[in-house]
Design an enzyme around this catalytic site. Structure first.
Site, mmCIF file in Angstrom:
data_model
loop_
_atom_site.group_PDB
_atom_site.id
_atom_site.type_symbol
_atom_site.label_atom_id
_atom_site.label_comp_id
_atom_site.label_asym_id
_atom_site.label_seq_id
_atom_site.Cartn_x
_atom_site.Cartn_y
_atom_site.Cartn_z
ATOM 1 N N GLY A 51 0.762 -1.151 -0.128
ATOM 2 C CA GLY A 51 0.097 -0.024 0.026
ATOM 3 C C GLY A 51 0.864 1.372 0.062
ATOM 4 N N CYS A 78 5.458 -5.965 1.466
ATOM 5 C CA CYS A 78 5.587 -4.781 1.622
ATOM 6 C C CYS A 78 4.932 -3.851 2.757
ATOM 7 C CB CYS A 78 5.410 -3.812 -0.103
ATOM 8 S SG CYS A 78 6.119 -2.443 -0.031
ATOM 9 N N TYR A 79 4.203 -2.942 2.515
ATOM 10 C CA TYR A 79 3.516 -2.195 3.616
ATOM 11 C C TYR A 79 2.699 -3.283 4.395
ATOM 12 C CZ TYR A 79 -0.007 0.320 5.975
ATOM 13 O OH TYR A 79 -0.851 1.097 7.076
ATOM 14 N N HIS A 165 7.849 -7.351 -4.046
ATOM 15 C CA HIS A 165 6.707 -7.634 -4.560
ATOM 16 C C HIS A 165 6.909 -9.070 -5.395
ATOM 17 C CE1 HIS A 165 4.297 -3.951 -3.518
ATOM 18 N NE2 HIS A 165 5.517 -3.552 -3.469
ATOM 19 N N GLU A 167 4.376 -10.682 -6.494
ATOM 20 C CA GLU A 167 3.346 -10.799 -7.355
ATOM 21 C C GLU A 167 3.739 -10.203 -8.920
ATOM 22 O OE1 GLU A 167 3.554 -8.755 -4.835
ATOM 23 O OE2 GLU A 167 2.427 -7.031 -5.016
ATOM 24 N N SER A 219 -25.671 -7.148 -23.658
ATOM 25 C CA SER A 219 -25.178 -6.063 -24.577
ATOM 26 C C SER A 219 -24.557 -6.856 -25.914
ATOM 27 C CB SER A 219 -23.991 -5.524 -23.825
ATOM 28 O OG SER A 219 -23.017 -6.124 -23.813
ATOM 29 N N GLY A 220 -24.430 -8.034 -25.940
ATOM 30 C CA GLY A 220 -23.676 -8.576 -26.879
ATOM 31 C C GLY A 220 -22.102 -8.787 -26.558
ATOM 32 N N GLY A 221 -21.629 -8.300 -25.412
ATOM 33 C CA GLY A 221 -20.107 -8.423 -24.921
ATOM 34 C C GLY A 221 -20.018 -9.569 -24.133
ATOM 35 N N VAL A 222 -18.944 -10.153 -23.691
ATOM 36 C CA VAL A 222 -18.378 -11.279 -23.323
ATOM 37 C C VAL A 222 -19.024 -11.483 -21.759
ATOM 38 C CG1 VAL A 222 -16.528 -12.847 -22.328
ATOM 39 C CG2 VAL A 222 -16.264 -10.952 -24.324
ATOM 40 N N ASP A 223 -18.939 -10.182 -21.104
ATOM 41 C CA ASP A 223 -19.557 -10.402 -19.547
ATOM 42 C C ASP A 223 -20.856 -10.637 -19.393
ATOM 43 O OD1 ASP A 223 -16.795 -9.719 -19.492
ATOM 44 O OD2 ASP A 223 -17.150 -7.573 -18.833
ATOM 45 N N SER A 224 -21.596 -9.804 -20.353
ATOM 46 C CA SER A 224 -22.979 -10.101 -20.018
ATOM 47 C C SER A 224 -23.625 -11.281 -20.750
ATOM 48 C CB SER A 224 -24.013 -8.926 -20.391
ATOM 49 O OG SER A 224 -23.871 -8.708 -21.889
ATOM 50 N N SER A 225 -22.777 -11.857 -21.582
ATOM 51 C CA SER A 225 -23.115 -13.013 -22.292
ATOM 52 C C SER A 225 -22.845 -14.275 -21.448
ATOM 53 C CB SER A 225 -22.437 -13.161 -23.609
ATOM 54 O OG SER A 225 -22.529 -12.371 -24.569
ATOM 55 N N LYS A 365 -11.482 -10.831 -16.039
ATOM 56 C CA LYS A 365 -11.783 -10.768 -17.507
ATOM 57 C C LYS A 365 -11.058 -12.139 -18.131
ATOM 58 C CE LYS A 365 -13.521 -8.697 -20.937
ATOM 59 N NZ LYS A 365 -14.659 -7.805 -20.881
#
Ligand code: XMP
Length: 509
Positions: A51, A78-79, A165, A167, A219-225, A365
């Site tokens: 942080g 770290c923090y 870090h 990650e 919407s036709g996008g990936v997420d809502s589909s 995503k």
């Protein structure tokens, strides 16, 4: 599961991703999560994120001191390490020299988080504070030239801390270190897969919704589909999807969505033709923010009207993803400047009194894409490039008219055809055309022309937060320009946008 306490680092989503890449489920939660909630989550381990604050500053974020008495392994980064040292009565001091970037890590013994790791390995540092004195029971496990306590542990209590870090990709052994924490120290099992996620989520949706009705804006996008298909699996006909034709969609979009969802997947789908309503409101509007607000507001009105037609609808489902969720409640989440008013179905619930169902709220995503594949969605849909909610309206600079929409749609078809043919569609983040409100002189045959300029934008990006212009081969750019000028009446010049984000944005408006 692993609990990640979010102290506001720009990297904390990366921690979550790395943990999940090890097939272990994790959740990011704010520092003020109380002990009862933590116990209820039954974490096998806790990671304290980095942080931007200094632990000795007033008001610096702190988690409950009691987490150190839960007998759960803890890894501070770290923090997070500095919070742990401070909370356990050690001392954190300002470093004489801020350390930022690569450092050579010298590991004392290859055990604990460092099991099976080379004794000398690069790591990525980014800190202004350092550990002055370790609490009782702790010892140093690694150092760098300028940081004596680059890592420390209290083996008996299973507390581990890394000043660097693990990650980020700049710490090449970082993934292995996190893996050591997960498997050797916390005893996690690799059970988090998209198959298990799909199965558990279907159960959760059924339990939450019961025999209620759910509405979802597609919407036709990936997420809502992907959200739609998951809900369909869980509750079948209790789900109604609504697709709004707002008049600023790409060529053939409505037909594509209809073919896939109502014919192929047999999802209960309603089409709302609201083109006129949207275009009327957009008439003469040139200001980008006004366009965005008009489209957002009109969408809510239309969607709300449609929802009222379905009797007894009790739930609103959305394809909200994890980054949206985290961003909206980050530890240091003061309101950031509004660059663009994003229009998503995400703006809906405040206005509608429906209970929310967000089955993807813990996914990133790329995980949504994997889930889409697991659920049998076609690749063509899973790998669609993002498309903004306000659609072509923000790709027509100046007022939106039917004529200009038609020009842009035709150019967009050609552009995407060529990008696909060159096998670049998935390699770039987005590729699209923008119609400018500027005309220039040209010559076609023997005739003088005075027509529109069209810009082409293609960018590479991992997450749309930053982007670079795509180095599309010149001959391909030439072919695209040539075809557009020849085939699209109203365009006599094509230019290529070579700006990166920042300082530019991906969309022009
Ligand atoms: P900018 O233009 O801000 O865009 O660099 C970043 C990414 O977001 C997409 N975008 C939107 N997505 N609703 C969305 O769902 C919106 O209103 C919206 N505006 C921009 C853009 O296409 C890019 O991928």
């Amino acid at each position: 599961m692993i609990l990640i306490i979010d102290f506001g680092s720009q990297y904390n989503q990366l921690i979550a991703r790395r943990v999940r890449e090890h097939h272990v489920y994790c959740q990011i939660e704010p520092p003020n999560l109380d002990l009862d909630r933590i116990r209820a989550l039954k974490p096998e381990g806790i990671i304290l994120s980095g942080g931007p604050a200094s632990i000795y500053e007033k008001g610096s974020p702190r988690a409950e001191r009691g987490i150190f008495d839960l007998n759960i392994p803890i890894l501070g980064i770290c923090y997070g390490l500095q919070f742990m040292i401070d909370a356990l009565d050690g001392e954190v001091i300002r470093a004489q020299k801020r350390e930022y970037g690569f450092a050579g890590l010298k590991i004392r013994r290859p055990e604990g988080v460092f099991a099976s790791i080379e004794k000398e390995t690069p790591c990525w540092m980014s800190h202004g504070d350092t550990i002055g004195r370790l609490p009782e029971g702790f010892r140093i496990t690694a150092s760098t030239d300028s940081t004596r306590v680059a890592a420390a542990e209290n083996r008996a209590k299973h507390f581990y801390g890394l000043q660097f870090h693990p990650e980020v990709v700049h710490t090449p052994a970082g993934k292995k270190m996190l893996g050591n924490f997960l498997f050797e120290i916390c005893g996690c099992k690799k059970t988090w897969t998209m198959k298990s996620f799909a199965r558990d989520t279907v159960e959760e949706i059924r339990a939450r919704v019961g025999d209620g009705k759910v509405i979802l804006g597609l919407s036709g996008g990936v997420d809502s589909s992907v959200a739609a298909v998951l809900l369909q699996k869980a509750i079948g006909r209790q789900l109604t999807c609504v697709f709004v034709d707002n008049g600023v969609l790409r060529e053939g979009e409505t037909e594509k969505v209809r073919a896939l969802f109502s014919r192929h997947l047999k999802i209960n789908l309603r089409f709302v033709r609201a083109k006129k309503r949207f275009l009327d409101k957009l008439k003469g509007v040139e200001d980008p923010e006004k366009k965005r607000k008009i489209i957002g507001r009109t969408f809510i009105e239309v969607f709300d009207q449609e929802a009222r037609r379905i009797r007894d609808v009790g739930f609103l489902a959305q394809g909200t993803l994890y980054p949206d969720l985290i961003e909206s409640r980050s530890a240091f989440g003061g309101p950031s400047a509004v660059i663009k008013s994003h229009h998503n179905v995400g703006g809906l619930p405040k206005k509608m009194r429906l209970k929310l169902v967000e089955p993807l709220r813990h996914l990133f995503k790329d995980e949504v894409r994997l889930l889409g594949r697991e659920l049998g969605l076609p690749d063509e849909l899973i790998w669609r490039q993002p498309f903004p909610g306000p659609g072509l309206a923000v790709r027509i600079i100046g007022a939106v008219t039917e004529k200009r929409l038609s020009i842009l749609r035709k150019a967009d078809v050609i552009l995407l055809e060529e990008i696909r043919a060159a096998n670049l569609y998935r390699k770039v983040w987005q590729s699209f055309a923008i119609l400018l409100p500027v005309k220039s002189v040209g010559i076609m045959g023997d005739q003088r022309t005075y027509e529109n300029i069209l810009a082409i934008r293609a960018v590479t990006s991992d997450d749309a937060m930053t982007a670079d212009w795509a180095k599309i081969p010149h001959d391909l750019l030439g072919r695209i320009a040539n075809r557009i000028i020849n085939e699209v009446r109203g365009v006599n010049r094509v230019v290529y946008d070579i700006s990166s984000k920042p300082p530019s944005t991906i969309e022009w408006e």
